[in-house]
Motif scaffolding. Sequence first.
Motif, mmCIF file in Angstrom:
data_model
loop_
_atom_site.group_PDB
_atom_site.id
_atom_site.type_symbol
_atom_site.label_atom_id
_atom_site.label_comp_id
_atom_site.label_asym_id
_atom_site.label_seq_id
_atom_site.Cartn_x
_atom_site.Cartn_y
_atom_site.Cartn_z
ATOM 1 N N ASP A 305 -1.983 13.052 -31.134
ATOM 2 C CA ASP A 305 -1.774 13.772 -29.870
ATOM 3 C C ASP A 305 -2.081 12.902 -28.666
ATOM 4 N N VAL A 306 -3.210 12.193 -28.756
ATOM 5 C CA VAL A 306 -3.649 11.414 -27.602
ATOM 6 C C VAL A 306 -2.630 10.334 -27.272
ATOM 7 N N ALA A 307 -2.180 9.615 -28.305
ATOM 8 C CA ALA A 307 -1.246 8.518 -28.048
ATOM 9 C C ALA A 307 0.100 9.022 -27.572
ATOM 10 N N ALA A 308 0.440 10.249 -27.959
ATOM 11 C CA ALA A 308 1.772 10.759 -27.626
ATOM 12 C C ALA A 308 1.860 11.293 -26.202
ATOM 13 N N ARG A 309 0.713 11.415 -25.537
ATOM 14 C CA ARG A 309 0.734 11.876 -24.148
ATOM 15 C C ARG A 309 1.637 10.965 -23.332
ATOM 16 N N GLY A 310 2.496 11.540 -22.602
ATOM 17 C CA GLY A 310 3.310 10.716 -21.715
ATOM 18 C C GLY A 310 4.583 10.206 -22.354
ATOM 19 N N ILE A 311 4.772 10.482 -23.652
ATOM 20 C CA ILE A 311 6.040 10.066 -24.243
ATOM 21 C C ILE A 311 7.127 10.959 -23.662
ATOM 22 N N ASP A 312 8.032 10.352 -22.960
ATOM 23 C CA ASP A 312 9.032 11.126 -22.231
ATOM 24 C C ASP A 312 10.396 10.548 -22.572
ATOM 25 N N ILE A 313 11.067 11.187 -23.503
ATOM 26 C CA ILE A 313 12.344 10.648 -23.955
ATOM 27 C C ILE A 313 13.402 11.715 -23.781
ATOM 28 N N ASP A 314 14.388 11.406 -22.998
ATOM 29 C CA ASP A 314 15.458 12.377 -22.820
ATOM 30 C C ASP A 314 16.184 12.543 -24.148
ATOM 31 N N GLU A 315 16.514 13.752 -24.473
ATOM 32 C CA GLU A 315 17.338 14.058 -25.637
ATOM 33 C C GLU A 315 16.698 13.710 -26.974
ATOM 34 N N LEU A 316 15.365 13.706 -27.065
ATOM 35 C CA LEU A 316 14.737 13.544 -28.378
ATOM 36 C C LEU A 316 15.052 14.801 -29.186
ATOM 37 N N PRO A 317 15.746 14.663 -30.325
ATOM 38 C CA PRO A 317 16.231 15.865 -30.994
ATOM 39 C C PRO A 317 15.189 16.620 -31.804
ATOM 40 N N CYS A 318 14.129 15.922 -32.241
ATOM 41 C CA CYS A 318 13.272 16.595 -33.218
ATOM 42 C C CYS A 318 11.808 16.151 -33.127
ATOM 43 N N VAL A 319 10.928 17.134 -33.168
ATOM 44 C CA VAL A 319 9.498 16.867 -33.296
ATOM 45 C C VAL A 319 9.048 17.490 -34.607
ATOM 46 N N ILE A 320 8.293 16.718 -35.401
ATOM 47 C CA ILE A 320 7.816 17.240 -36.681
ATOM 48 C C ILE A 320 6.290 17.242 -36.684
ATOM 49 N N ASN A 321 5.703 18.389 -36.959
ATOM 50 C CA ASN A 321 4.254 18.461 -37.130
ATOM 51 C C ASN A 321 3.958 18.220 -38.599
ATOM 52 N N PHE A 322 3.560 16.994 -38.926
ATOM 53 C CA PHE A 322 3.173 16.700 -40.306
ATOM 54 C C PHE A 322 1.898 17.482 -40.628
ATOM 55 N N GLU A 323 1.040 17.578 -39.626
ATOM 56 C CA GLU A 323 -0.145 18.437 -39.713
ATOM 57 C C GLU A 323 -0.144 19.306 -38.466
ATOM 58 N N LEU A 324 -0.504 20.561 -38.618
ATOM 59 C CA LEU A 324 -0.547 21.427 -37.436
ATOM 60 C C LEU A 324 -1.717 21.013 -36.554
ATOM 61 N N PRO A 325 -1.540 21.098 -35.254
ATOM 62 C CA PRO A 325 -2.680 20.798 -34.378
ATOM 63 C C PRO A 325 -3.751 21.878 -34.504
ATOM 64 N N HIS A 326 -4.972 21.514 -34.177
ATOM 65 C CA HIS A 326 -6.076 22.466 -34.346
ATOM 66 C C HIS A 326 -6.270 23.359 -33.125
ATOM 67 N N THR A 327 -5.538 23.097 -32.087
ATOM 68 C CA THR A 327 -5.525 24.048 -30.968
ATOM 69 C C THR A 327 -4.074 24.423 -30.704
ATOM 70 N N ALA A 328 -3.877 25.704 -30.468
ATOM 71 C CA ALA A 328 -2.503 26.202 -30.321
ATOM 72 C C ALA A 328 -1.791 25.543 -29.136
ATOM 73 N N GLU A 329 -2.542 25.240 -28.078
ATOM 74 C CA GLU A 329 -1.918 24.630 -26.894
ATOM 75 C C GLU A 329 -1.290 23.284 -27.243
ATOM 76 N N ASP A 330 -1.916 22.579 -28.181
ATOM 77 C CA ASP A 330 -1.368 21.269 -28.553
ATOM 78 C C ASP A 330 0.004 21.406 -29.210
ATOM 79 N N TYR A 331 0.232 22.541 -29.860
ATOM 80 C CA TYR A 331 1.568 22.758 -30.443
ATOM 81 C C TYR A 331 2.598 22.755 -29.311
ATOM 82 N N VAL A 332 2.249 23.444 -28.235
ATOM 83 C CA VAL A 332 3.165 23.514 -27.093
ATOM 84 C C VAL A 332 3.367 22.130 -26.485
ATOM 85 N N HIS A 333 2.262 21.380 -26.365
ATOM 86 C CA HIS A 333 2.376 20.007 -25.839
ATOM 87 C C HIS A 333 3.292 19.166 -26.714
ATOM 88 N N ARG A 334 3.026 19.261 -28.026
ATOM 89 C CA ARG A 334 3.789 18.415 -28.960
ATOM 90 C C ARG A 334 5.277 18.710 -28.894
#
Length: 467
Positions: A305-334
């Motif tokens: 999560d920490v390293a992914a902050r700021g990753i801003d890619i137009d048209e990224l088609p897919c995000v995969i949670n290999f492990e669910l985040p431990h806070t629900a807000e992080d799901y929204v961030h991811r």
Amino acid sequence: MSFADLGLIPELLQAVTEAGYTDPTPIQQQAIPVILAGRDVMGGAQTGTGKTAGFTLPLLQRLARHANTGTSPAKHPTRALILAPTRELAVQVFESVQGYATHLALRATCIYGGVDMNTQIQTLRQGVEIVIATPGRLLDHVQQKTINLAQVEMLVLDEADRMLDMGFIPDIRRILALLPASRQSLLFSATFSDEIKKLADQMLRNPQLIEVARRNMVSETITHVVHPVAAGLKRDLLAYLLRNQPGMQALVFVDTKLVCGQLAHFLNRSGIAADAIHGDKSQLQRTETLDAFKSGHLRVLVATDVAARGIDIDELPCVINFELPHTAEDYVHRIGRTGRAGHKGRAVSLVCAEEKHWLLEIQKLIKFEIPQEIVLGFAPGTEVAEAGGRHERASRAEPRGKTPEPRSKVAKPRGNRGGGARNEQIAADGFDFSRPYVPMPRSLPAEPPPQPRRPVAVLLGGLGRRK
Ligand code: AMP
């Protein structure tokens, strides 16, 4: 409503047009006039809503009266400070500032840790109106007296909730004490916990609360799916899913640095080009990996999560949670990394029985139930007998780069197709709690090196000699 209706100056309107924006997003419509009027703001907005432009554009407009082309450092005191929790987010904000300030004679720089301080010192010495910084490195400069914050008129705290998670609040308090009391302050956070409210009380004066409507929290252009999976089969399922979508770029989230590196390694060994990005990597490595991913040269990026902050890619088609985040807000961030600016996105979560309560928390926050689809052969409860054999099949038997025929169909959890008594035990929500839970391995087992293939001619020759 247009950007011109918001009262932006021509230099900024031109920059916005050049960025390709036609209409302001909801957070921009609300925040820009309030910030232009000089008020403090407490903004509740997720990443992906356009919040960066929401605070950067009015900030630039308020500083525009100081714009000058003078060469003396005294003509360029630091007037705006933007604090971001991570290097990646700081760089992303810096790039936005640079883009929107193209037609204004204002200087900006980005300072963050993990790199040599001297280059940053040189830039600061020449004078720079806008400093985008991570808290730790900023305090290093304060300590070395290489930055003067006495003339700061505007302060922005971006992703305050993340600052809190990362333990930066004491640093923020120290920084606040160094700033002039008469300043405009803006605080942005995805959530407003009691701690964030306490910080806001300290930092903001009579703030205007601006919140993007709850229903916009998760972009409507994103399709969500949960694959209930046996814990020990997660990485095989991941490889399987990626193979069935050849060429599709995906950002894969994990919870720890250890799993991050090992999972990227596993995918590479399975013929899927992947790299890892996490806090232990050098800045240069992180930048190179991000650039490769952004330019499409790297197919799969595994990130914390920490390293992914700021990753801003137009048209990224897919995000995969290999492990669910431990806070629900992080799901929204991811998942906010996909489905941006009106593009379609897919949010896939691989969920084992241990993670079920986090799934419930996420669903409570986003206010809808995520559809579950069991991929046959990977269902919860199958790892006890089959993990070893499947691992072999999923990771090595299929030739590199070639997409295998699907071994199984994706099934709805209630379907129970062809599974007999075993599948009937699987609960309606896809999880079978009748089996003992096999914990996810803390570290993924090391892969033995692949055996070199012997050329067919050599084999035939050998047979021939034996005859
Ligand atoms: P942010 O929430 O600041 O991370 O921005 C999310 C994405 O939306 C970035 O890629 C921006 O370039 C883009 N963006 C920001 N404002 C607009 C706008 N008004 N119209 C279209 N895209 C925008």
